[in-house]
Design a protein around this motif. Sequence first.
Motif, mmCIF file in Angstrom:
data_model
loop_
_atom_site.group_PDB
_atom_site.id
_atom_site.type_symbol
_atom_site.label_atom_id
_atom_site.label_comp_id
_atom_site.label_asym_id
_atom_site.label_seq_id
_atom_site.Cartn_x
_atom_site.Cartn_y
_atom_site.Cartn_z
ATOM 1 N N GLU A 241 -39.060 -2.667 -121.373
ATOM 2 C CA GLU A 241 -39.095 -4.120 -121.575
ATOM 3 C C GLU A 241 -38.890 -4.910 -120.297
ATOM 4 N N GLY A 242 -38.649 -4.217 -119.194
ATOM 5 C CA GLY A 242 -38.476 -4.906 -117.915
ATOM 6 C C GLY A 242 -37.048 -5.333 -117.668
ATOM 7 N N GLN A 243 -36.883 -6.534 -117.097
ATOM 8 C CA GLN A 243 -35.563 -6.998 -116.680
ATOM 9 C C GLN A 243 -34.616 -7.174 -117.862
ATOM 10 N N ALA A 244 -35.122 -7.708 -118.990
ATOM 11 C CA ALA A 244 -34.258 -7.929 -120.157
ATOM 12 C C ALA A 244 -33.739 -6.600 -120.697
ATOM 13 N N GLY A 245 -34.618 -5.602 -120.780
ATOM 14 C CA GLY A 245 -34.186 -4.297 -121.264
ATOM 15 C C GLY A 245 -33.228 -3.620 -120.312
ATOM 16 N N GLN A 246 -33.476 -3.765 -119.006
ATOM 17 C CA GLN A 246 -32.583 -3.171 -118.010
ATOM 18 C C GLN A 246 -31.198 -3.806 -118.064
ATOM 19 N N SER A 247 -31.139 -5.098 -118.351
ATOM 20 C CA SER A 247 -29.842 -5.769 -118.498
ATOM 21 C C SER A 247 -29.053 -5.200 -119.678
ATOM 22 N N LYS A 248 -29.758 -4.900 -120.768
ATOM 23 C CA LYS A 248 -29.104 -4.280 -121.924
ATOM 24 C C LYS A 248 -28.549 -2.905 -121.573
ATOM 25 N N ILE A 249 -29.363 -2.100 -120.867
ATOM 26 C CA ILE A 249 -28.918 -0.756 -120.473
ATOM 27 C C ILE A 249 -27.712 -0.850 -119.539
ATOM 28 N N THR A 250 -27.726 -1.843 -118.635
ATOM 29 C CA THR A 250 -26.585 -2.060 -117.747
ATOM 30 C C THR A 250 -25.323 -2.398 -118.536
ATOM 31 N N GLN A 251 -25.495 -3.214 -119.594
ATOM 32 C CA GLN A 251 -24.352 -3.567 -120.437
ATOM 33 C C GLN A 251 -23.794 -2.327 -121.142
ATOM 34 N N TYR A 252 -24.694 -1.469 -121.643
ATOM 35 C CA TYR A 252 -24.244 -0.221 -122.266
ATOM 36 C C TYR A 252 -23.512 0.658 -121.249
ATOM 37 N N THR A 253 -24.013 0.663 -120.006
ATOM 38 C CA THR A 253 -23.362 1.448 -118.952
ATOM 39 C C THR A 253 -21.937 0.968 -118.720
ATOM 40 N N ARG A 254 -21.729 -0.337 -118.762
ATOM 41 C CA ARG A 254 -20.374 -0.880 -118.591
ATOM 42 C C ARG A 254 -19.449 -0.420 -119.709
ATOM 43 N N TYR A 255 -19.950 -0.454 -120.948
ATOM 44 C CA TYR A 255 -19.115 -0.027 -122.072
ATOM 45 C C TYR A 255 -18.744 1.454 -121.944
ATOM 46 N N VAL A 256 -19.725 2.281 -121.595
ATOM 47 C CA VAL A 256 -19.456 3.715 -121.441
ATOM 48 C C VAL A 256 -18.480 3.952 -120.286
ATOM 49 N N THR A 257 -18.619 3.151 -119.210
ATOM 50 C CA THR A 257 -17.705 3.270 -118.070
ATOM 51 C C THR A 257 -16.269 3.001 -118.490
ATOM 52 N N LEU A 258 -16.051 1.936 -119.261
ATOM 53 C CA LEU A 258 -14.694 1.615 -119.710
ATOM 54 C C LEU A 258 -14.136 2.708 -120.621
ATOM 55 N N ALA A 259 -14.980 3.245 -121.515
ATOM 56 C CA ALA A 259 -14.521 4.324 -122.396
ATOM 57 C C ALA A 259 -14.131 5.562 -121.585
ATOM 58 N N LEU A 260 -14.966 5.920 -120.614
ATOM 59 C CA LEU A 260 -14.646 7.070 -119.769
ATOM 60 C C LEU A 260 -13.403 6.810 -118.921
ATOM 61 N N ALA A 261 -13.240 5.559 -118.458
ATOM 62 C CA ALA A 261 -12.063 5.221 -117.653
ATOM 63 C C ALA A 261 -10.785 5.391 -118.470
ATOM 64 N N ILE A 262 -10.814 4.954 -119.734
ATOM 65 C CA ILE A 262 -9.636 5.107 -120.594
ATOM 66 C C ILE A 262 -9.311 6.592 -120.803
ATOM 67 N N LEU A 263 -10.361 7.399 -121.065
ATOM 68 C CA LEU A 263 -10.140 8.835 -121.283
ATOM 69 C C LEU A 263 -9.606 9.504 -120.015
ATOM 70 N N GLN A 264 -10.236 9.214 -118.874
ATOM 71 C CA GLN A 264 -9.811 9.849 -117.630
ATOM 72 C C GLN A 264 -8.411 9.400 -117.223
ATOM 73 N N ALA A 265 -8.127 8.102 -117.364
ATOM 74 C CA ALA A 265 -6.806 7.600 -117.000
ATOM 75 C C ALA A 265 -5.725 8.223 -117.896
ATOM 76 N N THR A 266 -6.029 8.342 -119.188
ATOM 77 C CA THR A 266 -5.065 8.954 -120.105
ATOM 78 C C THR A 266 -4.809 10.410 -119.728
ATOM 79 N N GLY A 267 -5.877 11.133 -119.402
ATOM 80 C CA GLY A 267 -5.722 12.534 -119.007
ATOM 81 C C GLY A 267 -4.924 12.691 -117.727
ATOM 82 N N ILE A 268 -5.235 11.863 -116.722
ATOM 83 C CA ILE A 268 -4.538 11.968 -115.430
ATOM 84 C C ILE A 268 -3.065 11.621 -115.579
ATOM 85 N N VAL A 269 -2.779 10.535 -116.324
ATOM 86 C CA VAL A 269 -1.384 10.130 -116.493
ATOM 87 C C VAL A 269 -0.616 11.169 -117.315
ATOM 88 N N ALA A 270 -1.276 11.737 -118.332
ATOM 89 C CA ALA A 270 -0.612 12.771 -119.130
ATOM 90 C C ALA A 270 -0.295 14.001 -118.281
#
Length: 430
Positions: free
Chosen positions: A104-133
């Motif tokens: 879809e071009g720029q609009a679709g890429q913006s959506k994928i970027t938004q999904y990337t941010r959500y996945v990044t935060l989820a992975l950050a929570i998991l990794q931070a929890t593991g490291i702190v534990a």
Amino acid sequence: MLGAFVNAFRTPDLRRKLLLVLGIIVIFRFGSQLPAPGVNVRNVQSCVSQVQNESLYGLINLFSGGALLQLTVFALGIMPYITASIILQLLVVVIPRLEALKKEGQAGQSKITQYTRYVTLALAILQATGIVALARSGQLLQCDLPLLYDNGIATMLIMVVTMTAGTSVIMWFGELITDRGIGNGMSILIFTQVVATFPASLWALKTAQGWGVFAMVIVIGLVIVATVIFMEQGQRRIPVQYARRMVGRKMYGGSSTYIPLKVNQAGIIPVIFSSSLLYLPALATQFDQQGSNPITRWVSAYLVRGDHPYYMLLYFGLTVFFTYFYVSITFNPEEVADNMKKYGGFIPGIRAGRPTEEYLSYVLSRITAPGATYLGLVALIPLIALALVGANQNFPFGGTSILIMVGVALDTVKQIESQLQQRNYEGFLR
């Protein structure tokens, strides 16, 4: 080159962009040295000195610029975003909805970027929890000293929130550099973290081996850098001719262009994949430190030590495999051939449609072979240095670090060069 820097800083908008990037880098490095709440800095420093050469922490610690083992605010570094981006790139090929968004071009890429941010935060929570534990239980650095002042749940939650927030800030810094600065923001932040460990790695080598080995490594390093630059710039240009066509009263097409196929089409992703996969055997041996299982003993003897020939062969083979795999999912000859046919383009001497697709696949497979071999050999350089001179696996001139430094530096210099040429300056390259 110094004159080009002067010209760049004389231009108000370019100077503003460069200063923005430099300011973000300073804040980024400050956050990488700032301990998270509840961390016993003195004990952490004592434990880090004992395990700094352990391969299990090498890759993640490399991408955090040494901040991971220090348990700082930016301890996770850019690694969650890299992992999320790789996951989304792989899912685009598998999930039709994401593939449709990509088209879809720029609009679709913006959506994928938004999904990337959500996945990044989820992975950050998991990794931070593991490291702190792990830090809370004392297993992070395999050290008897307590790494935290308080092992309570409240301290653990505060540290997880702090590290996750640090990852969000890093993500914002990267997008800010991309939008308002020079170059790709995430790449520049990765470059910053890798370069931050470079002087310490060189000085540790000098301290351990002396000035003679240090001078030899510098000379070999310059040769490696020149070779990497040569290979990174290498490409096969496939000529494309567009037929002329009438649209109303106007004539369109008739132009000539080319498809640039780089020798290293996959970048550093295959090295990251193979390095991450080879950390799994080392992680598995941690659960059987007594060596009671014969399989664990075999893995510990052959697949954990970086200087063992079996480890090197497996590392090289995985890098070559992932190079072909990543190129196959990122460059689609069928899609390129269809787009060329749709707009009246053709390769001279090759019929449009399926023959073009087969020709592109043939050329891509042939040019990926030297690229995969080159990546595998560069990835083995730190392991060879480990076997010959006793350097650790974060040896500066080789592997992921040298690919990141050279690749990001070349891309950033090209972008500065293009902006200087728009203002009639000579730039970096003559």
